[in-house]
Design a protein around this motif. Structure first.
Motif, short mmCIF file in Angstrom:
data_model
loop_
_atom_site.label_atom_id
_atom_site.label_comp_id
_atom_site.label_asym_id
_atom_site.label_seq_id
_atom_site.Cartn_x
_atom_site.Cartn_y
_atom_site.Cartn_z
N LEU A 1 26.44 19.78 25.93
CA LEU A 1 25.39 19.91 26.94
C LEU A 1 24.14 19.16 26.51
N PRO A 2 23.34 18.70 27.46
CA PRO A 2 22.08 18.04 27.10
C PRO A 2 21.21 18.95 26.24
N LYS A 3 20.60 18.39 25.23
CA LYS A 3 19.82 19.19 24.29
C LYS A 3 18.64 19.89 24.97
N ASP A 4 18.13 19.29 26.04
CA ASP A 4 16.97 19.88 26.70
C ASP A 4 17.36 20.84 27.83
N LEU A 5 18.65 21.11 27.98
CA LEU A 5 19.10 22.08 28.99
C LEU A 5 19.10 23.47 28.35
N LYS A 6 18.18 24.30 28.82
CA LYS A 6 18.09 25.65 28.26
C LYS A 6 19.21 26.51 28.83
N VAL A 7 19.95 27.19 27.97
CA VAL A 7 21.12 27.96 28.38
C VAL A 7 21.13 29.32 27.68
N PHE A 8 21.47 30.36 28.44
CA PHE A 8 21.73 31.68 27.88
C PHE A 8 23.19 32.02 28.14
N VAL A 9 23.86 32.52 27.11
CA VAL A 9 25.29 32.79 27.17
C VAL A 9 25.53 34.30 27.22
N GLU A 10 26.43 34.72 28.13
CA GLU A 10 26.86 36.11 28.16
C GLU A 10 28.36 36.19 27.90
N VAL A 11 28.74 36.98 26.90
CA VAL A 11 30.15 37.27 26.64
C VAL A 11 30.41 38.73 26.99
N ARG A 12 31.68 39.04 27.32
CA ARG A 12 32.00 40.41 27.74
C ARG A 12 33.19 41.02 27.01
N HIS A 13 34.04 40.20 26.42
CA HIS A 13 35.18 40.75 25.69
C HIS A 13 34.66 41.63 24.55
N LYS A 14 35.20 42.85 24.44
CA LYS A 14 34.67 43.82 23.48
C LYS A 14 34.72 43.35 22.04
N ASP A 15 35.65 42.45 21.71
CA ASP A 15 35.79 42.03 20.32
C ASP A 15 34.64 41.14 19.84
N TRP A 16 33.82 40.62 20.77
CA TRP A 16 32.67 39.83 20.36
C TRP A 16 31.60 40.69 19.68
N PHE A 17 31.64 41.98 19.92
CA PHE A 17 30.52 42.83 19.52
C PHE A 17 30.78 43.63 18.25
N ALA A 18 31.73 43.18 17.46
CA ALA A 18 32.05 43.91 16.23
C ALA A 18 32.28 42.95 15.06
N ASP B 1 20.48 26.37 19.32
CA ASP B 1 19.29 26.69 20.13
C ASP B 1 19.67 27.14 21.54
N LYS B 2 20.71 27.95 21.62
CA LYS B 2 21.13 28.54 22.89
C LYS B 2 20.87 30.04 22.84
N GLY B 3 20.45 30.58 23.96
CA GLY B 3 20.09 31.98 24.01
C GLY B 3 21.29 32.90 24.22
N ALA B 4 21.07 34.18 24.01
CA ALA B 4 22.10 35.20 24.21
C ALA B 4 21.62 36.17 25.28
N ALA B 5 22.33 36.23 26.39
CA ALA B 5 21.99 37.18 27.44
C ALA B 5 22.35 38.59 26.99
N ILE B 6 21.46 39.53 27.25
CA ILE B 6 21.69 40.94 26.92
C ILE B 6 21.87 41.70 28.22
N THR B 7 22.99 42.40 28.36
CA THR B 7 23.27 43.14 29.58
C THR B 7 23.24 44.63 29.32
N ASP B 8 22.42 45.33 30.09
CA ASP B 8 22.23 46.78 29.95
C ASP B 8 22.89 47.45 31.15
N ALA B 9 24.15 47.86 30.97
CA ALA B 9 24.91 48.50 32.05
C ALA B 9 25.47 49.83 31.56
N SER B 10 25.56 50.79 32.45
CA SER B 10 25.94 52.16 32.07
C SER B 10 27.27 52.22 31.33
N GLY B 11 28.27 51.51 31.83
CA GLY B 11 29.62 51.65 31.29
C GLY B 11 30.01 50.63 30.26
N ARG B 12 29.08 49.75 29.87
CA ARG B 12 29.38 48.74 28.85
C ARG B 12 28.23 48.66 27.85
#
Length: 307
Positions: free
Chosen positions: A170-187, A202-213
């Motif tokens: 991706l272009p270096k100046d393209l700001k991107v935030f990444v969201e992953v959902r597979h449970k194995d990413w979080f351990a 230099d890519k961001g990490a999206a944080i998702t605040d949901a009741s069931g995840r």
């Protein structure tokens, strides 16, 4: 929004406490000096909500004019509309022109990567599609904010090389935030490797605040910017949602003291009818406690009875 939804009878049993900061957050913010004026963006995921007529849109507003009304209330949007197909440049230009015609204030679109790239092709052999996507969204011009790359639920840590390879192109100046959902990413090592890799590029990490995840509430900042997707339960749980926002205000204040530069806070509800209510509360609390200067939601007068 259905992601992370739980049955009504289960909501009160959910522990909504925010986890402690992750290891990468500490590394990202450790040498930062606090900014005098960090930037704040608060918005929703869609503007095309008929339920908002006579709430924040005038009763007789035509659907074609919804975006023009939306930008009078919010300074940003997590743009899901371009997820369903590669956007057309002419459509992007029309949206940008509508923003320009309806507000003199700053506004940004945070377009989601199209699912053809992320979910169907799974980031492989997507050079042409990605070029088409970037060409189109570039037509937003000054209204283009960071892009939001969400991979599918079954895209697990065994694909980290694929993800890294894609981000590297991706272009270096393209700001991107990444969201992953597979449970194995979080351990374990997978979590550490993912956020370290995002920080390296230099890519961001999206944080998702949901009741069931609650696992998606990883509290990892790989850049000094926070991209938060807040999924409220709304309705009779509005007070619970407000308490959750209050806790976010406390955490964001701590991050700002440690050099956080920007906050993107996007509000979702399982029933989007009352999203403006929790959005207005969020703006009120950000202004009161975080020093932002965001315009409050301008509700249609008779709808103030709902507040």
């Amino acid at each position: 929004m259905e992601f992370g939804r739980v049955a009504e009878e289960e909501v009160l049993n959910v522990d909504f406490t925010l986890p402690v900061d992750g290891e990468q957050t500490i590394l990202t913010l450790k040498d930062n000096e606090p900014l005098a004026n960090p930037a704040f963006f608060v918005g929703c995921a869609k503007w095309g909500r008929k339920e908002w007529k006579d709430l924040i849109y005038p009763k007789k507003t035509k659907e074609a004019d919804f975006l023009g009304e939306y930008v009078k209330h919010f300074n940003s949007i997590e743009l899901n509309a371009v997820f369903y197909s590669i956007p057309k440049e002419e459509q992007i230009i029309k949206w940008a022109e509508m923003v320009s015609a309806n507000t003199n204030e700053d506004f940004i679109f945070c377009p989601k990567f199209s699912r053809t790239i992320t979910h169907i092709k799974r980031l492989k052999d997507t050079d042409f599609l990605t070029d088409e996507y970037i060409k189109a969204i570039s037509a937003f011009g000054k209204y283009l904010g960071p892009c939001f790359l969400q991979v599918s639920d079954n895209f697990g840590p065994n694909n980290i090389d694929v993800l890294e390879s894609y981000l590297e192109k991706l272009p270096k100046d393209l700001k991107v935030f990444v969201e992953v959902r597979h449970k194995d990413w979080f351990a374990g090592d997978a979590k550490k490797q993912l956020f370290a890799m995002l920080a390296k590029h230099d890519k961001g990490a999206a944080i998702t605040d949901a009741s069931g995840r609650r696992d998606c509430l990883h509290m990892e900042l790989s850049t000094p910017e926070a991209f938060i997707r807040f999924v409220g339960n709304g309705g009779k749980f509005l007070d619970s949602d407000k308490a959750r926002v209050d806790e976010w205000v406390v955490r964001i204040k701590q991050w700002i003291a440690n050099g956080l530069e920007k906050v993107y806070f996007f509000l979702h509800q399982h029933d989007e009818a009352d999203t403006p209510l929790i959005a207005d509360y969020t703006i009120e609390q950000f202004n009161k406690h975080l020093g932002s200067d965001l315009s409050r939601i301008n509700f249609i007068p008779k709808s103030n009875l709902l507040l």
